[in-house]
Design a protein around this motif. Structure first.
Motif, PDB file in Angstrom:
ATOM      1  N   GLU A 110       0.822  -1.206   0.000  1.00  0.00           N
ATOM      2  CA  GLU A 110       0.000   0.000   0.000  1.00  0.00           C
ATOM      3  C   GLU A 110       0.860   1.261   0.000  1.00  0.00           C
ATOM      4  OE1 GLU A 110      -2.691  -0.333   3.234  1.00  0.00           O
ATOM      5  OE2 GLU A 110      -4.025  -1.741   2.197  1.00  0.00           O
ATOM      6  N   SER A 111       1.998   1.224   0.688  1.00  0.00           N
ATOM      7  CA  SER A 111       2.902   2.381   0.708  1.00  0.00           C
ATOM      8  C   SER A 111       3.530   2.612  -0.656  1.00  0.00           C
ATOM      9  CB  SER A 111       4.010   2.165   1.751  1.00  0.00           C
ATOM     10  OG  SER A 111       3.485   2.106   3.049  1.00  0.00           O
ATOM     11  N   LEU A 112       3.847   1.528  -1.348  1.00  0.00           N
ATOM     12  CA  LEU A 112       4.509   1.633  -2.644  1.00  0.00           C
ATOM     13  C   LEU A 112       3.554   1.948  -3.775  1.00  0.00           C
ATOM     14  CD1 LEU A 112       7.111  -1.263  -2.511  1.00  0.00           C
ATOM     15  CD2 LEU A 112       7.615   1.059  -3.263  1.00  0.00           C
ATOM     16  N   TRP A 113       2.432   1.206  -3.822  1.00  0.00           N
ATOM     17  CA  TRP A 113       1.552   1.299  -4.984  1.00  0.00           C
ATOM     18  C   TRP A 113       0.171   1.858  -4.667  1.00  0.00           C
ATOM     19  CZ3 TRP A 113       4.733  -3.120  -4.406  1.00  0.00           C
ATOM     20  CH2 TRP A 113       5.800  -3.174  -5.299  1.00  0.00           C
ATOM     21  N   ASN A 114      -0.067   2.234  -3.400  1.00  0.00           N
ATOM     22  CA  ASN A 114      -1.284   2.923  -2.983  1.00  0.00           C
ATOM     23  C   ASN A 114      -2.561   2.091  -2.998  1.00  0.00           C
ATOM     24  OD1 ASN A 114       0.513   5.301  -4.322  1.00  0.00           O
ATOM     25  ND2 ASN A 114      -0.605   6.035  -2.538  1.00  0.00           N
ATOM     26  N   ASP A 115      -2.634   1.111  -3.874  1.00  0.00           N
ATOM     27  CA  ASP A 115      -3.860   0.306  -3.942  1.00  0.00           C
ATOM     28  C   ASP A 115      -3.478  -1.137  -4.254  1.00  0.00           C
ATOM     29  OD1 ASP A 115      -6.299  -0.900  -4.386  1.00  0.00           O
ATOM     30  OD2 ASP A 115      -7.157   0.897  -5.297  1.00  0.00           O
ATOM     31  N   LYS A 116      -3.545  -2.002  -3.256  1.00  0.00           N
ATOM     32  CA  LYS A 116      -3.087  -3.375  -3.401  1.00  0.00           C
ATOM     33  C   LYS A 116      -3.948  -4.198  -4.355  1.00  0.00           C
ATOM     34  CE  LYS A 116      -5.506  -4.810   0.820  1.00  0.00           C
ATOM     35  NZ  LYS A 116      -5.333  -5.308   2.197  1.00  0.00           N
ATOM     36  N   ARG A 117      -5.111  -3.678  -4.736  1.00  0.00           N
ATOM     37  CA  ARG A 117      -5.970  -4.421  -5.661  1.00  0.00           C
ATOM     38  C   ARG A 117      -5.306  -4.609  -7.013  1.00  0.00           C
ATOM     39  NH1 ARG A 117     -11.164  -0.898  -6.048  1.00  0.00           N
ATOM     40  NH2 ARG A 117      -9.506   0.675  -6.133  1.00  0.00           N
ATOM     41  N   PHE A 118      -4.416  -3.700  -7.393  1.00  0.00           N
ATOM     42  CA  PHE A 118      -3.821  -3.720  -8.719  1.00  0.00           C
ATOM     43  C   PHE A 118      -2.402  -4.294  -8.718  1.00  0.00           C
ATOM     44  CE2 PHE A 118      -6.514   0.318  -9.245  1.00  0.00           C
ATOM     45  CZ  PHE A 118      -7.625  -0.430  -9.599  1.00  0.00           C
ATOM     46  N   VAL A 119      -1.973  -4.877  -7.600  1.00  0.00           N
ATOM     47  CA  VAL A 119      -0.587  -5.310  -7.478  1.00  0.00           C
ATOM     48  C   VAL A 119      -0.507  -6.793  -7.153  1.00  0.00           C
ATOM     49  CG1 VAL A 119       1.604  -4.960  -6.282  1.00  0.00           C
ATOM     50  CG2 VAL A 119       0.086  -3.011  -6.678  1.00  0.00           C
ATOM     51  N   SER A 120       0.286  -7.507  -7.916  1.00  0.00           N
ATOM     52  CA  SER A 120       0.550  -8.911  -7.623  1.00  0.00           C
ATOM     53  C   SER A 120       1.459  -8.999  -6.403  1.00  0.00           C
ATOM     54  CB  SER A 120       1.234  -9.576  -8.820  1.00  0.00           C
ATOM     55  OG  SER A 120       1.805 -10.812  -8.450  1.00  0.00           O
TER      56      SER A 120
END
Length: 229
Positions: free
Chosen positions: A179-189
């Motif tokens: 969440e800190s890196l990409w703000n929205d974990k829904r879009f991150v593997s």
């Protein structure tokens, strides 16, 4: 206005992405010669690069290597191939994110916004020099140095290291890092974070610090202090 270099040879997709990105007030540039992408890169000085993996003459991995030898500009990969190794290779080469085709445009925009916010907002903060395990960390220059040498990290790597050091000797959860890196974990593997941390640890090993970043299975990661091992 952020400048985006879009390295995509599918003209239909390029035009669609150009129109959509322009509507979000991004300045989009294409490539004039797929055999000499670095010429366009040097002329445009983009704030972000989006690269398709399958390209004429040389693939996207080649151009990522070339760009990384000159710049730490954020890079997002696109791929129509359903190979997990593509994502792993992208991250190992220093890419900031990876988008699988076909993609929903809102997902791409979310990733672009998160990447630009992380890289450029982070750089405007006042970052003092920090010390950790006998090494000096320069958050402005993205470097870690000690008597064994100096390494330069990507934006993702230095950001992860900063989060871990700020909570040293305590476990930082995987979801918190995502969440800190990409703000929205829904879009991150989940594997995207694993590859980034493994790359960070491998770089730190070059100056004898890799052992101070530990994986806590099922929980997250921890940065240890010197003498705690």
């Amino acid at each position: 206005m952020f400048k985006i270099l879009l390295i995509e040879d599918d003209r239909t997709l390029f035009q669609e992405m150009n129109e959509r990105l322009s509507s979000w007030s991004y300045e989009v540039h294409g490539v004039s010669d797929f055999g000499n992408v670095m010429q366009d890169f040097s002329t445009i000085h983009p704030d972000l690069v989006i690269i398709d993996i399958q390209l004429p003459k040389f693939d996207g991995f080649h151009w990522c290597r070339m760009i990384r030898s000159h710049s730490n500009v954020p890079i997002i990969f696109l791929s129509s191939r359903d190979h997990p190794t593509d994502m792993v290779m992208s991250m190992q080469l220093g890419a900031d994110d990876f988008v699988q085709k076909p993609f929903h445009f809102d997902v791409l925009i979310a990733k672009i916004q998160a990447t630009l916010r992380r890289v450029y907002n982070y750089n405007t903060e006042k970052n003092e020099l920090k010390t950790w395990c006998g090494a000096t960390i320069d958050y402005e220059k993205n470097t870690v140095s000690n008597p064994q040498g100096m390494i330069e990290l990507t934006k993702n790597e230095i950001f992860i290291l900063k989060q871990l050091i700020e909570h040293k000797n305590n476990i930082v959860g995987r979801e918190s890092l995502i969440e800190s890196l990409w703000n929205d974990k829904r879009f991150v593997s989940d594997n995207t974070l694993t590859v980034n941390v493994n790359r960070l640890r491998k770089r730190l090993e070059e100056i004898g610090l890799g052992k101070y970043i530990e994986t806590k299975v099922g929980q997250g990661y921890i940065a240890l202090e010197e003498g705690s091992i």
